[in-house]
Enzyme design. Sequence first.
Site, PDB file in Angstrom:
ATOM      1  N   ASP A 135      -5.320   1.214   4.333  1.00  0.00           N
ATOM      2  CA  ASP A 135      -4.980   0.130   3.411  1.00  0.00           C
ATOM      3  C   ASP A 135      -5.500   0.465   2.023  1.00  0.00           C
ATOM      4  OD1 ASP A 135      -4.450  -2.704   2.489  1.00  0.00           O
ATOM      5  OD2 ASP A 135      -4.169  -3.003   4.631  1.00  0.00           O
ATOM      6  N   HIS A 209      -6.139  -6.404  -0.528  1.00  0.00           N
ATOM      7  CA  HIS A 209      -5.353  -6.367   0.714  1.00  0.00           C
ATOM      8  C   HIS A 209      -6.133  -5.718   1.860  1.00  0.00           C
ATOM      9  CE1 HIS A 209      -1.940  -5.260   3.366  1.00  0.00           C
ATOM     10  NE2 HIS A 209      -1.240  -6.188   2.736  1.00  0.00           N
ATOM     11  N   SER A 542       1.731  -8.038   7.125  1.00  0.00           N
ATOM     12  CA  SER A 542       0.450  -7.358   6.890  1.00  0.00           C
ATOM     13  C   SER A 542      -0.710  -8.097   7.531  1.00  0.00           C
ATOM     14  CB  SER A 542       0.161  -7.269   5.385  1.00  0.00           C
ATOM     15  OG  SER A 542       0.772  -6.169   4.803  1.00  0.00           O
TER      16      SER A 542
END
Length: 768
Positions: A135, A209, A542
């Site tokens: 990520d 994220h 996600s």
Amino acid sequence: MASSSSIIAVLLLFLSSPFISFVASQSAAKTFIFRIDGGSMPSIFPTHYHWYSTEFAEESRILHVYHNVFHGFSAVITPDEADNLRNHPAVLAVFEDKRRELHTTRSPQFLGLQNQKGLWSESDYGSDVIIGVFDTGIWPERRSFSDLNLGPVPKRWRGVCESGARFGPRNCNRKIVGARFFAKGQQAAVIGGINKTVEFLSPRDADGHGTHTSSTAAGRHAFKASMSGYASGVAKGVAPKARIAAYKVCWKDSGCLDSDILAAFDAAVYDGVDVISISIGGGDGITSPYYLDPIAIGSYGAASKGIFVSSSAGNEGPNGMSVTNLAPWVTTVGASTIDRNFPADAILGDGHRLRGVSLYAGVPLNGRMFPVVYPGKSGMSSASLCMENTLDPKHVKGKIVICDRGSSPRVAKGLVVKKAGGVGMILANGASNGEGLVGDAHLIPACAVGSNEGDRIKAYASSHPNPVASIDFRGTIVGIKPAPVIASFSGRGPNGLNPEILKPDLIAPGVNILAAWTDAVGPTGLPSDPRKTEFNILSGTSMACPHVSGAAALLKSAHPDWSPAAIRSAMMTTTNLVDNSNRSLIDESTGKSATPYDYGSGHLNLGRAMDPGLVYNITNDDYITFLCSIGYGPKTIQVITRTPVRCPTRRKPSPGNLNYPSITAVFPTSRRGSVSKTVIRTATNVGQAEAVYRARIESPRGVMVTVKPPRLVFTSAVKRRSYAVTVTVDTRNVVLGETGAVFGSVTWFDGGKHVVRSPIVVTQMDSL
């Protein structure tokens, strides 16, 4: 003064110099990934790197060398040079480096996890299982990554804690056991390299994220967690004691490059992770075949060594065939809602109150009414979308502005309204988004409404002589019904590469998920957002993917001998197919009943996955047979599998016979009349040694399904049993409906607590 002819002669000499030709060639250079037959290396070379840098590309132009998931390298060369190297006998495949995109507190309980009982206690909360998260990196100081009361780092771990900008060995601990960053592909692709004013050249997360997905999978218990008061309570990951290894492959505002992703797979396999969580997918909307898809290649290398790989299904729903990450050795996860929402109502001057959602946490409007305007009334689509520099302050100052969703980030539209002097925003879905809503931490008073509500508000604004509106923010509400609901954005089937393999595999929570956040940016991620928050609420597949990654860690901890395919099977065959109203799962975009093309096998239920009774195992040889069945030759398969293979020569295998936990029967459109197809499945007993299972068939409408034998008897000596499912359909009479398919199931019961269900999909489709 020099004559013009002599000046031209000098210029021609200069332009023909090797330096200029080198500069010209360099300007056209790109990054290419080379898949090499490692067994072809001449014995004079001590390492593959020496071979590559001598025979294929200059040392200075090689970015990554791959050893573990496959043999090969990536290098910056010209397309002409790449074409020449394609003809080298040791080169199996060449592909240009591509950019991929990220698929952007109560959810563990919503999965059936409770403290001190069931899977959490029996797996010791995932202790000693290592999850590799591919990520944007990690913000290590968050409470979610505390190593308090965790045991020592597992001895088998071989990973490292790489140093870089604001990150060093002290940022790793017994929770974050490793952290790496992969920037060479990104540096080569971006003019001027990575922007260090907004990024950290280290594992530190500048985007948020990666911190969010890591803590969703394996965050520790964090009390008094919330995002500006929303979703307050205890935040925890699915596997709170699992260890995290951060692999930073994605960079703020720049996406994730294949060459770097492959390098992360190579490192993670070497390091010793047990689970890989990758919430990344194709950024061009095109599905590549497995031998040209680095995520499929890297994940095969991982899965073949016993590593479970969980990936996101993509956010291109509700369109059909929008699901991504299709390889059968990857577990593909779609997104659903949970039973928590953040309601915010748009109140119109005519008394109507229309439901929406918001995470706005600033000064409320307190019922005050403001003029409401829709810039799209003029017919300019850019104005209706509230794009940068499209709103006229004379028309929007002091007003609530209706903005259409799409083309720019939802929160950025509010900023455009604010700059133009607007006091608030109503964000309206278009027909493609339907009624699917996600909350955002807006910078101005704003709420999102569905397509129908948006149309009503626009009609009111255009027809009333003095239209006014307000927004009422109602905080956090739990116990919402129905839930789960399939998120409108979640990637949908059928599988665009091989429809015989149903994708997505299952769904998990992916809407309005609270998890840890970076300190580098505010909750909107916009440069102009000065707010800091320890937790943030995000939506996307996600967010669903790390729920399954954490679930795999719990299952791996409880059952260390299970293969990745067995872990996936345990999840898929024990899913929920009803919501908390005890009704069939519905599709958020239509409000109608959902199908396996939307949810795969169903909604993750970890309480039941712990003890599934039967599992469908798949070996590396099974995957090779599958690749042979879809027409790949031995050389093409070697691009994926690393080692040379042989395909059966006497009889071509059928892709439908891969021992998958779901069943899809695909009939060609040219066949007319009554046609049949038989698929074989082999069940492995992981429950009581002595067990008898009986089949129950739910035939799709207009289809006949038979199972032979209808009874499976297991003993301490016989742990595996095969059965055949025959699907018969009369193509003249069957009605496939809107989805182009009909759906049923075969379920095995042991008369006790085990219920092992496989969905059946029947469709007509010609070879893709």
